[in-house]
Write a protein that holds these residues in place. Sequence first.
Motif, mmCIF file in Angstrom:
data_model
loop_
_atom_site.group_PDB
_atom_site.id
_atom_site.type_symbol
_atom_site.label_atom_id
_atom_site.label_comp_id
_atom_site.label_asym_id
_atom_site.label_seq_id
_atom_site.Cartn_x
_atom_site.Cartn_y
_atom_site.Cartn_z
ATOM 1 N N ASN A 14 1.444 7.435 2.468
ATOM 2 C CA ASN A 14 2.175 6.531 3.367
ATOM 3 C C ASN A 14 3.677 6.800 3.336
ATOM 4 O O ASN A 14 4.459 6.076 3.946
ATOM 5 C CB ASN A 14 1.881 5.067 3.024
ATOM 6 N N ASP A 74 2.610 2.432 7.520
ATOM 7 C CA ASP A 74 1.473 1.544 7.237
ATOM 8 C C ASP A 74 1.966 0.171 6.770
ATOM 9 O O ASP A 74 1.910 -0.163 5.585
ATOM 10 C CB ASP A 74 0.541 2.184 6.187
ATOM 11 N N ASP A 105 0.828 -1.215 0.000
ATOM 12 C CA ASP A 105 0.000 0.000 0.000
ATOM 13 C C ASP A 105 0.864 1.268 0.000
ATOM 14 O O ASP A 105 0.669 2.153 0.837
ATOM 15 C CB ASP A 105 -0.906 -0.046 1.249
#
Length: 372
Positions: free
Chosen positions: A230, A245, A225
């Motif tokens: 992030n 994350d 992700d």
Amino acid sequence: MIEEFNTQGRENLVAIADQFAQVGKVIDTKAFGSGNINDTFLVTLDCSEQKNFVLQRINTQVFRQPKLIMQNMCTFTEHVREKLQSTSLNRRWEVPQVLLTKNKQDHWRDADGSFWRAISFIEDSQSFDTMHDRSHAPEIGYALGMFHNLISDLSPEKLADTLQGFHIAPLYLQQYDEVLATTKVRKTPEINYCLQFVSDRQTFAHILENAKAQGILPLRLMHGDPKINNVMFDTVTQQAVSVIDLDTVKPGLVHYDIGDCLRSGCNRAGEETENWDNVYFDTDLCQEILAGYLGVAKAFLTENDYAYIYDAIRLIAFELGLRFFADYLAGNVYFKVKHPEHNLARAIVQFKLTESIEFQETQIRQIIKDMK
Ligand code: GN1
Ligand code: MG
């Protein structure tokens, strides 16, 4: 979901945060970030040693085995910590750390059975939901390259599969077909556009899984992700300093990550816009992000890897659109939404982005070729 905490009261949250406060006293908790799955809070302590940490309630409807996530995170951080100790870096780079409870556990179950965990906050850093500053583009690429580089020698079997089917596009297609077969779908121009869009790309959805099955693309570890928000930037130098994350760090293809990083970094309008006409894939940003990435990743990428970069960019944008659209049709059961049409709007953004990627295929392939 966050409203739920307001009614439950702030005191509850403080009591949960306090479980993880090894030093100092909790003085504040506030909703944090823009995650679509877990509930995230920034906890502030009255302590100069540790000013903040991140508290999260894991969505166990999505992550069915949250303990495995914590296990993966510990294996990952331990490996990277050792590797960083033996690497000389001339810039700041940090890895989020798992924080233990006062009873030395990596999570806390509250009275309702909710699964809570805490992660260190990367101090003096910030993240952005869209490309805020052009100079961030190579930094985002560098961050993903650094992330991949640090795990390139950790074997994929060391980490558990914490989210089965994640980024397996043919499976998303199958789930979509199942929803379609069991749902009465309204016919609006937006819905018709999405139905047609997916229907036209059935074969294409298999491209990365076929390459994986044929051994053309190897199974590696991935972030899962690495979207723009992030990546953490140092508030002073504005250099990338961390990728956060870590819930989906698990075996997969680096192509899912490259695709996700580019589909998110090169969409200046962002994932949440409703101005669909403004959505396009910025190829200049693509060039800069890729240059930053390859500066680090060249060392471990093969000829075959390069051959699938364009398809990965196109596929991950399409796949996310498909995931949002299927969730809209299923009644918004996976992604958090602010209103009932939210996932439909998000799907259209990703489909418009996919269209723009497809329209610029020749240029994007040329950018990749020129960079080898
Ligand atoms: C979800 O929760 P968040 O925002 O970190 C999703 C990603 C999507 C992303 C789109 C486990 O991530 O795959 O790309 O939304 N995470 C999961 O914003 O499904
Ligand atoms: Mg995430």
